[in-house]
Design a protein around this motif. Structure first.
Motif, PDB file in Angstrom:
ATOM      1  N   MET A  51      74.268  93.306  54.975  1.00  0.00           N
ATOM      2  CA  MET A  51      74.601  92.630  56.224  1.00  0.00           C
ATOM      3  C   MET A  51      73.356  92.494  57.091  1.00  0.00           C
ATOM      4  O   MET A  51      72.754  93.488  57.469  1.00  0.00           O
ATOM      5  CB  MET A  51      75.677  93.440  56.946  1.00  0.00           C
ATOM      6  N   ILE A  52      72.982  91.276  57.412  1.00  0.00           N
ATOM      7  CA  ILE A  52      71.809  91.042  58.272  1.00  0.00           C
ATOM      8  C   ILE A  52      72.295  90.678  59.669  1.00  0.00           C
ATOM      9  O   ILE A  52      73.186  89.838  59.842  1.00  0.00           O
ATOM     10  CB  ILE A  52      70.921  89.918  57.697  1.00  0.00           C
ATOM     11  N   MET A  53      71.694  91.329  60.682  1.00  0.00           N
ATOM     12  CA  MET A  53      72.136  91.132  62.070  1.00  0.00           C
ATOM     13  C   MET A  53      71.469  89.886  62.679  1.00  0.00           C
ATOM     14  O   MET A  53      70.387  89.483  62.265  1.00  0.00           O
ATOM     15  CB  MET A  53      71.815  92.373  62.896  1.00  0.00           C
ATOM     16  N   PRO A  54      72.123  89.299  63.691  1.00  0.00           N
ATOM     17  CA  PRO A  54      71.657  88.014  64.231  1.00  0.00           C
ATOM     18  C   PRO A  54      70.236  88.035  64.784  1.00  0.00           C
ATOM     19  O   PRO A  54      69.525  87.040  64.675  1.00  0.00           O
ATOM     20  CB  PRO A  54      72.675  87.691  65.328  1.00  0.00           C
ATOM     21  N   ASP A  55      69.817  89.146  65.382  1.00  0.00           N
ATOM     22  CA  ASP A  55      68.457  89.187  65.916  1.00  0.00           C
ATOM     23  C   ASP A  55      67.409  88.928  64.841  1.00  0.00           C
ATOM     24  O   ASP A  55      66.287  88.527  65.138  1.00  0.00           O
ATOM     25  CB  ASP A  55      68.185  90.537  66.595  1.00  0.00           C
ATOM     26  N   GLU A  56      67.786  89.170  63.577  1.00  0.00           N
ATOM     27  CA  GLU A  56      66.827  88.965  62.483  1.00  0.00           C
ATOM     28  C   GLU A  56      66.808  87.543  61.949  1.00  0.00           C
ATOM     29  O   GLU A  56      65.834  87.141  61.321  1.00  0.00           O
ATOM     30  CB  GLU A  56      67.125  89.935  61.330  1.00  0.00           C
ATOM     31  N   PHE A  57      67.898  86.782  62.134  1.00  0.00           N
ATOM     32  CA  PHE A  57      67.861  85.428  61.562  1.00  0.00           C
ATOM     33  C   PHE A  57      68.094  84.287  62.556  1.00  0.00           C
ATOM     34  O   PHE A  57      67.748  83.149  62.269  1.00  0.00           O
ATOM     35  CB  PHE A  57      68.810  85.300  60.362  1.00  0.00           C
ATOM     36  N   ILE A  58      68.643  84.582  63.740  1.00  0.00           N
ATOM     37  CA  ILE A  58      68.811  83.505  64.732  1.00  0.00           C
ATOM     38  C   ILE A  58      67.441  82.904  65.119  1.00  0.00           C
ATOM     39  O   ILE A  58      67.291  81.677  65.155  1.00  0.00           O
ATOM     40  CB  ILE A  58      69.567  83.987  65.984  1.00  0.00           C
ATOM     41  N   PRO A  59      66.413  83.752  65.379  1.00  0.00           N
ATOM     42  CA  PRO A  59      65.105  83.168  65.706  1.00  0.00           C
ATOM     43  C   PRO A  59      64.563  82.276  64.591  1.00  0.00           C
ATOM     44  O   PRO A  59      63.987  81.218  64.861  1.00  0.00           O
ATOM     45  CB  PRO A  59      64.207  84.400  65.899  1.00  0.00           C
ATOM     46  N   ILE A  60      64.773  82.670  63.340  1.00  0.00           N
ATOM     47  CA  ILE A  60      64.328  81.850  62.213  1.00  0.00           C
ATOM     48  C   ILE A  60      65.083  80.523  62.205  1.00  0.00           C
ATOM     49  O   ILE A  60      64.501  79.455  62.017  1.00  0.00           O
ATOM     50  CB  ILE A  60      64.545  82.592  60.869  1.00  0.00           C
ATOM     51  N   ALA A  61      66.389  80.606  62.435  1.00  0.00           N
ATOM     52  CA  ALA A  61      67.200  79.383  62.457  1.00  0.00           C
ATOM     53  C   ALA A  61      66.750  78.455  63.586  1.00  0.00           C
ATOM     54  O   ALA A  61      66.725  77.234  63.425  1.00  0.00           O
ATOM     55  CB  ALA A  61      68.677  79.733  62.615  1.00  0.00           C
ATOM     56  N   GLU A  62      66.354  79.054  64.715  1.00  0.00           N
ATOM     57  CA  GLU A  62      65.911  78.238  65.846  1.00  0.00           C
ATOM     58  C   GLU A  62      64.581  77.554  65.553  1.00  0.00           C
ATOM     59  O   GLU A  62      64.387  76.379  65.842  1.00  0.00           O
ATOM     60  CB  GLU A  62      65.794  79.095  67.116  1.00  0.00           C
ATOM     61  N   GLU A  63      63.651  78.312  64.934  1.00  0.00           N
ATOM     62  CA  GLU A  63      62.322  77.756  64.672  1.00  0.00           C
ATOM     63  C   GLU A  63      62.333  76.693  63.586  1.00  0.00           C
ATOM     64  O   GLU A  63      61.447  75.850  63.531  1.00  0.00           O
ATOM     65  CB  GLU A  63      61.352  78.880  64.264  1.00  0.00           C
ATOM     66  N   THR A  64      63.307  76.741  62.691  1.00  0.00           N
ATOM     67  CA  THR A  64      63.308  75.826  61.557  1.00  0.00           C
ATOM     68  C   THR A  64      64.317  74.697  61.713  1.00  0.00           C
ATOM     69  O   THR A  64      64.515  73.911  60.796  1.00  0.00           O
ATOM     70  CB  THR A  64      63.625  76.587  60.247  1.00  0.00           C
ATOM     71  N   GLY A  65      64.980  74.632  62.872  1.00  0.00           N
ATOM     72  CA  GLY A  65      65.933  73.552  63.106  1.00  0.00           C
ATOM     73  C   GLY A  65      67.284  73.757  62.451  1.00  0.00           C
ATOM     74  O   GLY A  65      68.154  72.883  62.534  1.00  0.00           O
ATOM     75  N   MET A  66      67.475  74.923  61.796  1.00  0.00           N
ATOM     76  CA  MET A  66      68.764  75.154  61.142  1.00  0.00           C
ATOM     77  C   MET A  66      69.832  75.600  62.133  1.00  0.00           C
ATOM     78  O   MET A  66      71.002  75.714  61.791  1.00  0.00           O
ATOM     79  CB  MET A  66      68.622  76.210  60.047  1.00  0.00           C
ATOM     80  N   ILE A  67      69.408  75.863  63.378  1.00  0.00           N
ATOM     81  CA  ILE A  67      70.328  76.428  64.361  1.00  0.00           C
ATOM     82  C   ILE A  67      71.479  75.468  64.674  1.00  0.00           C
ATOM     83  O   ILE A  67      72.597  75.919  64.987  1.00  0.00           O
ATOM     84  CB  ILE A  67      69.591  76.845  65.672  1.00  0.00           C
ATOM     85  N   SER A  68      71.241  74.164  64.555  1.00  0.00           N
ATOM     86  CA  SER A  68      72.344  73.251  64.891  1.00  0.00           C
ATOM     87  C   SER A  68      73.452  73.328  63.844  1.00  0.00           C
ATOM     88  O   SER A  68      74.632  73.271  64.179  1.00  0.00           O
ATOM     89  CB  SER A  68      71.836  71.820  65.069  1.00  0.00           C
ATOM     90  N   ASP A  69      73.075  73.467  62.558  1.00  0.00           N
ATOM     91  CA  ASP A  69      74.092  73.651  61.521  1.00  0.00           C
ATOM     92  C   ASP A  69      74.796  74.988  61.681  1.00  0.00           C
ATOM     93  O   ASP A  69      76.008  75.099  61.559  1.00  0.00           O
ATOM     94  CB  ASP A  69      73.458  73.577  60.121  1.00  0.00           C
ATOM     95  N   LEU A  70      73.995  76.017  61.956  1.00  0.00           N
ATOM     96  CA  LEU A  70      74.562  77.351  62.144  1.00  0.00           C
ATOM     97  C   LEU A  70      75.502  77.365  63.353  1.00  0.00           C
ATOM     98  O   LEU A  70      76.641  77.839  63.275  1.00  0.00           O
ATOM     99  CB  LEU A  70      73.429  78.360  62.318  1.00  0.00           C
ATOM    100  N   GLY A  71      75.018  76.809  64.459  1.00  0.00           N
ATOM    101  CA  GLY A  71      75.820  76.774  65.674  1.00  0.00           C
ATOM    102  C   GLY A  71      77.100  75.963  65.502  1.00  0.00           C
ATOM    103  O   GLY A  71      78.150  76.335  66.030  1.00  0.00           O
TER     104      GLY A  71
END
Ligand code: C2E
Ligand code: CA
Ligand code: CA
Ligand code: CA
Length: 282
Positions: A70-90
Protein backbone atom coordinates in the motif's frame (compact mmCIF):
# COMPACT_ATOMS: atom_id res chain seq x y z
CA UNK A 1 38.62 13.67 7.14
CA UNK A 2 38.51 14.17 3.40
CA UNK A 3 38.13 10.48 2.75
CA UNK A 4 35.06 10.29 4.98
CA UNK A 5 33.57 13.24 3.20
CA UNK A 6 34.08 11.63 -0.15
CA UNK A 7 32.65 8.36 1.11
CA UNK A 8 29.53 10.08 2.27
CA UNK A 9 29.16 11.90 -0.99
CA UNK A 10 29.25 8.59 -2.81
CA UNK A 11 26.54 7.11 -0.60
CA UNK A 12 24.47 10.22 -1.15
CA UNK A 13 24.90 9.92 -4.92
CA UNK A 14 23.86 6.31 -4.80
CA UNK A 15 20.78 7.23 -2.79
CA UNK A 16 19.88 9.95 -5.26
CA UNK A 17 20.30 7.54 -8.14
CA UNK A 18 18.11 4.96 -6.44
CA UNK A 19 15.50 7.57 -5.62
CA UNK A 20 15.47 8.72 -9.23
CA UNK A 21 15.21 5.18 -10.55
CA UNK A 22 12.37 4.40 -8.17
CA UNK A 23 10.62 7.56 -9.20
CA UNK A 24 10.94 6.82 -12.92
CA UNK A 25 9.62 3.36 -12.30
CA UNK A 26 6.69 4.71 -10.31
CA UNK A 27 5.78 7.13 -13.07
CA UNK A 28 5.30 4.24 -15.48
CA UNK A 29 3.52 2.10 -12.94
CA UNK A 30 1.18 4.88 -11.85
CA UNK A 31 -0.18 5.12 -15.36
CA UNK A 32 -1.14 1.46 -15.17
CA UNK A 33 -2.50 1.89 -11.65
CA UNK A 34 -4.93 4.58 -12.77
CA UNK A 35 -6.02 2.65 -15.84
CA UNK A 36 -6.24 -0.66 -13.98
CA UNK A 37 -7.86 -0.98 -10.61
CA UNK A 38 -4.95 -0.49 -8.21
CA UNK A 39 -6.20 2.75 -6.72
CA UNK A 40 -8.46 2.47 -3.71
CA UNK A 41 -10.33 5.02 -1.62
CA UNK A 42 -10.34 5.01 2.16
CA UNK A 43 -12.98 7.01 3.98
CA UNK A 44 -12.52 8.93 7.23
CA UNK A 45 -15.62 10.13 9.10
CA UNK A 46 -16.06 13.78 10.02
CA UNK A 47 -17.90 13.92 13.31
CA UNK A 48 -20.28 16.42 14.91
CA UNK A 49 -18.51 16.97 18.21
CA UNK A 50 -21.69 17.71 20.18
CA UNK A 51 -23.92 14.83 19.03
CA UNK A 52 -21.13 12.47 17.92
CA UNK A 53 -23.05 11.78 14.73
CA UNK A 54 -21.35 11.53 11.35
CA UNK A 55 -21.64 14.62 9.15
CA UNK A 56 -19.30 13.72 6.34
CA UNK A 57 -16.58 11.42 5.08
CA UNK A 58 -13.30 12.43 3.51
CA UNK A 59 -12.14 10.26 0.61
CA UNK A 60 -8.40 9.56 0.82
CA UNK A 61 -6.70 7.76 -2.02
CA UNK A 62 -4.19 4.90 -1.68
CA UNK A 63 -2.30 2.90 -4.25
CA UNK A 64 -2.57 -0.82 -3.69
CA UNK A 65 0.59 -1.75 -5.54
CA UNK A 66 0.91 -5.40 -6.67
CA UNK A 67 4.46 -5.81 -5.31
CA UNK A 68 5.27 -2.72 -3.21
CA UNK A 69 2.18 -2.94 -1.01
CA UNK A 70 0.00 0.00 0.00
CA UNK A 71 1.51 3.32 -1.09
CA UNK A 72 0.29 6.48 0.67
CA UNK A 73 -0.83 9.58 -1.26
CA UNK A 74 2.05 11.80 -0.15
CA UNK A 75 4.32 9.48 -2.13
CA UNK A 76 2.46 9.50 -5.43
CA UNK A 77 0.17 12.56 -5.60
CA UNK A 78 3.19 14.86 -6.22
CA UNK A 79 4.35 12.54 -9.02
CA UNK A 80 0.86 12.55 -10.52
CA UNK A 81 0.82 16.35 -10.35
CA UNK A 82 4.22 16.78 -11.99
CA UNK A 83 3.47 14.37 -14.82
CA UNK A 84 -0.05 15.54 -15.65
CA UNK A 85 -1.61 12.27 -14.51
CA UNK A 86 -3.43 14.08 -11.70
CA UNK A 87 -6.44 14.89 -13.88
CA UNK A 88 -7.06 11.19 -14.61
CA UNK A 89 -6.43 10.32 -10.98
CA UNK A 90 -8.65 13.13 -9.74
CA UNK A 91 -11.40 12.14 -12.16
CA UNK A 92 -11.33 8.59 -10.85
CA UNK A 93 -11.46 9.78 -7.23
CA UNK A 94 -14.37 12.10 -8.00
CA UNK A 95 -16.49 9.47 -9.76
CA UNK A 96 -15.71 6.72 -7.28
CA UNK A 97 -16.42 8.84 -4.20
CA UNK A 98 -19.66 10.28 -5.56
CA UNK A 99 -20.96 6.84 -6.58
CA UNK A 100 -20.02 5.45 -3.18
CA UNK A 101 -21.95 8.15 -1.34
CA UNK A 102 -24.99 7.47 -3.48
CA UNK A 103 -24.75 3.74 -2.59
CA UNK A 104 -24.54 4.55 1.13
CA UNK A 105 -27.49 6.90 0.86
CA UNK A 106 -29.71 4.47 -1.01
CA UNK A 107 -29.23 1.55 1.38
CA UNK A 108 -31.70 2.00 4.26
CA UNK A 109 -29.22 0.66 6.83
CA UNK A 110 -26.46 3.10 5.95
CA UNK A 111 -28.77 5.80 4.57
CA UNK A 112 -30.24 6.67 7.98
CA UNK A 113 -27.07 8.73 8.51
CA UNK A 114 -27.12 12.09 6.80
CA UNK A 115 -23.63 12.91 5.64
CA UNK A 116 -21.76 14.38 2.70
CA UNK A 117 -18.63 13.46 0.73
CA UNK A 118 -15.41 15.48 0.84
CA UNK A 119 -12.74 15.03 -1.78
CA UNK A 120 -9.31 16.58 -2.09
CA UNK A 121 -8.78 18.65 -5.19
CA UNK A 122 -5.36 19.39 -6.57
CA UNK A 123 -4.32 22.88 -7.68
CA UNK A 124 -3.85 21.49 -11.19
CA UNK A 125 -7.54 20.55 -11.33
CA UNK A 126 -8.59 24.15 -10.84
CA UNK A 127 -6.47 25.02 -13.85
CA UNK A 128 -8.42 22.70 -16.16
CA UNK A 129 -11.28 24.25 -18.06
CA UNK A 130 -13.20 20.97 -18.08
CA UNK A 131 -13.03 20.50 -14.31
CA UNK A 132 -16.42 22.05 -13.57
CA UNK A 133 -18.01 19.96 -16.32
CA UNK A 134 -16.40 16.79 -14.93
CA UNK A 135 -17.86 17.52 -11.51
CA UNK A 136 -21.30 18.24 -12.89
CA UNK A 137 -21.21 15.04 -14.96
CA UNK A 138 -20.08 12.86 -12.04
CA UNK A 139 -22.94 14.17 -9.87
CA UNK A 140 -25.53 13.76 -12.60
CA UNK A 141 -24.52 10.24 -13.50
CA UNK A 142 -24.53 9.19 -9.84
CA UNK A 143 -27.82 11.04 -9.27
CA UNK A 144 -26.37 12.92 -6.32
CA UNK A 145 -27.39 16.38 -5.18
CA UNK A 146 -24.50 18.90 -5.55
CA UNK A 147 -24.99 20.06 -1.95
CA UNK A 148 -23.69 16.66 -0.82
CA UNK A 149 -20.25 17.24 -2.30
CA UNK A 150 -17.54 19.28 -0.59
CA UNK A 151 -14.28 20.02 -2.37
CA UNK A 152 -11.22 20.47 -0.17
CA UNK A 153 -8.72 22.91 -1.63
CA UNK A 154 -5.34 23.69 -0.14
CA UNK A 155 -4.35 27.21 0.77
CA UNK A 156 -1.53 27.32 -1.74
CA UNK A 157 -3.87 26.22 -4.52
CA UNK A 158 -6.38 28.99 -3.96
CA UNK A 159 -3.98 31.72 -2.96
CA UNK A 160 -1.65 31.55 -5.92
CA UNK A 161 -4.90 31.47 -7.80
CA UNK A 162 -5.36 33.40 -11.02
CA UNK A 163 -8.48 34.47 -12.90
CA UNK A 164 -9.11 30.98 -14.21
CA UNK A 165 -9.14 29.58 -10.67
CA UNK A 166 -11.53 32.24 -9.53
CA UNK A 167 -13.79 31.55 -12.48
CA UNK A 168 -13.69 27.84 -11.65
CA UNK A 169 -14.42 28.41 -7.95
CA UNK A 170 -17.37 30.66 -8.77
CA UNK A 171 -18.75 28.17 -11.30
CA UNK A 172 -18.50 25.36 -8.76
CA UNK A 173 -20.27 27.44 -6.20
CA UNK A 174 -23.05 28.20 -8.67
CA UNK A 175 -23.43 24.46 -9.19
CA UNK A 176 -24.31 24.26 -5.49
CA UNK A 177 -21.14 22.53 -4.36
CA UNK A 178 -19.47 23.50 -1.11
CA UNK A 179 -15.80 24.31 -0.88
CA UNK A 180 -13.45 24.21 2.03
CA UNK A 181 -9.92 25.47 2.54
CA UNK A 182 -7.72 22.59 3.71
CA UNK A 183 -4.57 22.71 5.86
CA UNK A 184 -5.48 26.15 7.22
CA UNK A 185 -2.71 27.58 9.38
CA UNK A 186 0.24 26.02 7.56
CA UNK A 187 0.71 28.46 4.72
CA UNK A 188 0.01 32.10 4.14
CA UNK A 189 -3.26 32.20 6.03
CA UNK A 190 -4.63 35.68 5.69
CA UNK A 191 -7.86 37.33 6.66
CA UNK A 192 -8.05 38.93 3.26
CA UNK A 193 -8.46 35.75 1.25
CA UNK A 194 -10.77 34.17 3.82
CA UNK A 195 -13.19 36.96 3.08
CA UNK A 196 -12.66 37.06 -0.68
CA UNK A 197 -12.91 33.41 -1.68
CA UNK A 198 -16.28 31.78 -2.38
CA UNK A 199 -15.69 29.01 0.18
CA UNK A 200 -17.98 27.77 2.95
CA UNK A 201 -15.58 26.46 5.53
CA UNK A 202 -12.01 26.09 6.68
CA UNK A 203 -10.30 22.91 7.82
CA UNK A 204 -7.66 23.73 10.39
CA UNK A 205 -4.41 21.82 10.01
CA UNK A 206 -3.67 19.20 12.65
CA UNK A 207 -0.34 20.79 13.60
CA UNK A 208 -2.27 23.51 15.47
CA UNK A 209 -3.99 20.93 17.64
CA UNK A 210 -0.92 18.79 18.27
CA UNK A 211 0.78 21.67 20.13
CA UNK A 212 -2.11 21.80 22.61
CA UNK A 213 -0.44 19.80 25.37
CA UNK A 214 2.99 21.40 25.17
CA UNK A 215 2.43 25.11 24.66
CA UNK A 216 0.51 27.04 27.37
CA UNK A 217 -0.46 29.73 24.85
CA UNK A 218 -2.07 27.21 22.49
CA UNK A 219 -5.61 27.03 23.98
CA UNK A 220 -6.06 30.79 23.64
CA UNK A 221 -4.54 30.71 20.19
CA UNK A 222 -6.89 27.95 18.97
CA UNK A 223 -9.89 29.82 20.37
CA UNK A 224 -8.75 32.95 18.55
CA UNK A 225 -8.32 31.06 15.27
CA UNK A 226 -11.86 29.74 15.62
CA UNK A 227 -13.16 33.26 16.31
CA UNK A 228 -11.36 34.55 13.23
CA UNK A 229 -12.88 31.89 10.99
CA UNK A 230 -16.36 32.57 12.38
CA UNK A 231 -15.94 36.32 12.02
CA UNK A 232 -15.26 35.74 8.34
CA UNK A 233 -18.61 33.98 8.15
CA UNK A 234 -17.12 30.53 7.60
CA UNK A 235 -17.55 27.14 9.20
CA UNK A 236 -14.64 25.43 10.94
CA UNK A 237 -13.60 21.78 10.84
CA UNK A 238 -10.77 20.55 13.04
CA UNK A 239 -8.51 17.74 11.89
CA UNK A 240 -6.08 15.48 13.71
CA UNK A 241 -8.16 14.86 16.85
CA UNK A 242 -6.31 12.01 18.52
CA UNK A 243 -7.45 12.17 22.17
CA UNK A 244 -10.62 12.66 24.22
CA UNK A 245 -8.99 15.73 25.79
CA UNK A 246 -8.56 17.35 22.39
CA UNK A 247 -12.17 16.60 21.42
CA UNK A 248 -13.42 18.01 24.75
CA UNK A 249 -11.28 21.10 24.42
CA UNK A 250 -12.57 21.84 20.92
CA UNK A 251 -16.14 21.42 22.07
CA UNK A 252 -15.44 23.76 25.01
CA UNK A 253 -14.35 26.56 22.67
CA UNK A 254 -17.42 26.01 20.50
CA UNK A 255 -16.03 23.97 17.63
CA UNK A 256 -18.65 21.47 16.49
CA UNK A 257 -16.96 19.59 13.69
CA UNK A 258 -13.85 17.46 13.49
CA UNK A 259 -12.05 14.32 12.42
CA UNK A 260 -9.14 12.27 13.65
CA UNK A 261 -7.86 8.91 14.81
CA UNK A 262 -9.70 9.36 18.13
CA UNK A 263 -12.99 8.87 16.29
CA UNK A 264 -11.83 6.77 13.37
CA UNK A 265 -8.90 6.18 11.10
CA UNK A 266 -9.57 6.30 7.36
CA UNK A 267 -11.33 2.98 6.58
CA UNK A 268 -11.84 0.84 3.50
CA UNK A 269 -15.36 1.00 2.09
CA UNK A 270 -16.52 -2.32 3.56
CA UNK A 271 -15.38 -1.42 7.07
CA UNK A 272 -17.05 1.97 7.07
CA UNK A 273 -20.22 0.34 5.73
CA UNK A 274 -20.22 -1.98 8.76
CA UNK A 275 -19.69 0.99 11.10
CA UNK A 276 -22.54 2.89 9.50
CA UNK A 277 -24.83 -0.11 9.87
CA UNK A 278 -24.06 -0.74 13.53
CA UNK A 279 -23.15 2.64 15.02
CA UNK A 280 -25.33 5.67 15.53
CA UNK A 281 -22.56 7.73 17.09
CA UNK A 282 -18.77 7.72 17.21
P1 C2E B 1 -5.11 15.94 3.99
O1 C2E B 1 -6.15 16.31 3.00
O2 C2E B 1 -4.69 16.98 4.95
O3 C2E B 1 -5.68 14.64 4.73
C1 C2E B 1 -5.53 14.37 6.10
C2 C2E B 1 -4.42 13.38 6.34
O4 C2E B 1 -4.25 13.25 7.75
C3 C2E B 1 -4.70 11.97 5.83
O5 C2E B 1 -3.45 11.39 5.44
C4 C2E B 1 -5.26 11.28 7.05
O6 C2E B 1 -5.12 9.88 7.02
C5 C2E B 1 -4.43 11.90 8.14
N1 C2E B 1 -5.10 11.90 9.44
C6 C2E B 1 -6.42 11.86 9.71
N2 C2E B 1 -6.67 11.91 11.03
C7 C2E B 1 -5.46 11.98 11.65
C8 C2E B 1 -5.04 12.05 13.03
O7 C2E B 1 -5.83 12.05 13.96
N3 C2E B 1 -3.70 12.13 13.26
C9 C2E B 1 -2.79 12.13 12.25
N4 C2E B 1 -1.50 12.19 12.57
N5 C2E B 1 -3.15 12.06 10.95
C10 C2E B 1 -4.47 12.00 10.64
P2 C2E B 1 -3.30 10.63 4.05
O8 C2E B 1 -4.50 9.77 3.79
O9 C2E B 1 -1.96 9.99 4.05
O10 C2E B 1 -3.32 11.80 2.98
C11 C2E B 1 -2.26 12.71 2.88
C12 C2E B 1 -2.57 13.83 1.92
O11 C2E B 1 -2.65 13.35 0.57
C13 C2E B 1 -3.91 14.50 2.17
O12 C2E B 1 -3.78 15.42 3.23
C14 C2E B 1 -4.17 15.16 0.83
O13 C2E B 1 -3.50 16.39 0.74
C15 C2E B 1 -3.53 14.17 -0.14
N6 C2E B 1 -4.60 13.36 -0.77
C16 C2E B 1 -5.21 12.25 -0.28
N7 C2E B 1 -6.13 11.78 -1.15
C17 C2E B 1 -6.12 12.63 -2.21
C18 C2E B 1 -6.86 12.70 -3.45
O14 C2E B 1 -7.76 11.89 -3.74
N8 C2E B 1 -6.53 13.73 -4.31
C19 C2E B 1 -5.59 14.66 -4.02
N9 C2E B 1 -5.34 15.64 -4.91
N10 C2E B 1 -4.88 14.63 -2.85
C20 C2E B 1 -5.14 13.62 -1.97
CA1 CA C 1 -8.17 17.07 3.05
CA1 CA D 1 -5.67 18.77 5.95
CA1 CA E 1 -2.28 17.88 3.84
Amino acid sequence: SKADGRGKLKVFDADMLLARQLRNQLVGELKEAIAGSQLVLYYQPIIRLDTRGIEGVEALVRWNHPTRGMIMPDEFIPIAEETGMISDLGGWVLRTAVEQLQRWRSDPLTGRHDFNMRINVSAADLQRLEFVEDVREALTSAGLDPSLLVLELTESAVIQGNDLDRYTLNSLRRLGIEMEIDDFGTGYSSIDYLRRLPVHAVKVDRTLLSALGSDPAQPALLAAVLQLIRACGLGAVWEGIETAEQADFLLSIGCTSGQGYYFSRPLPEAQLTEQLKHHKTW
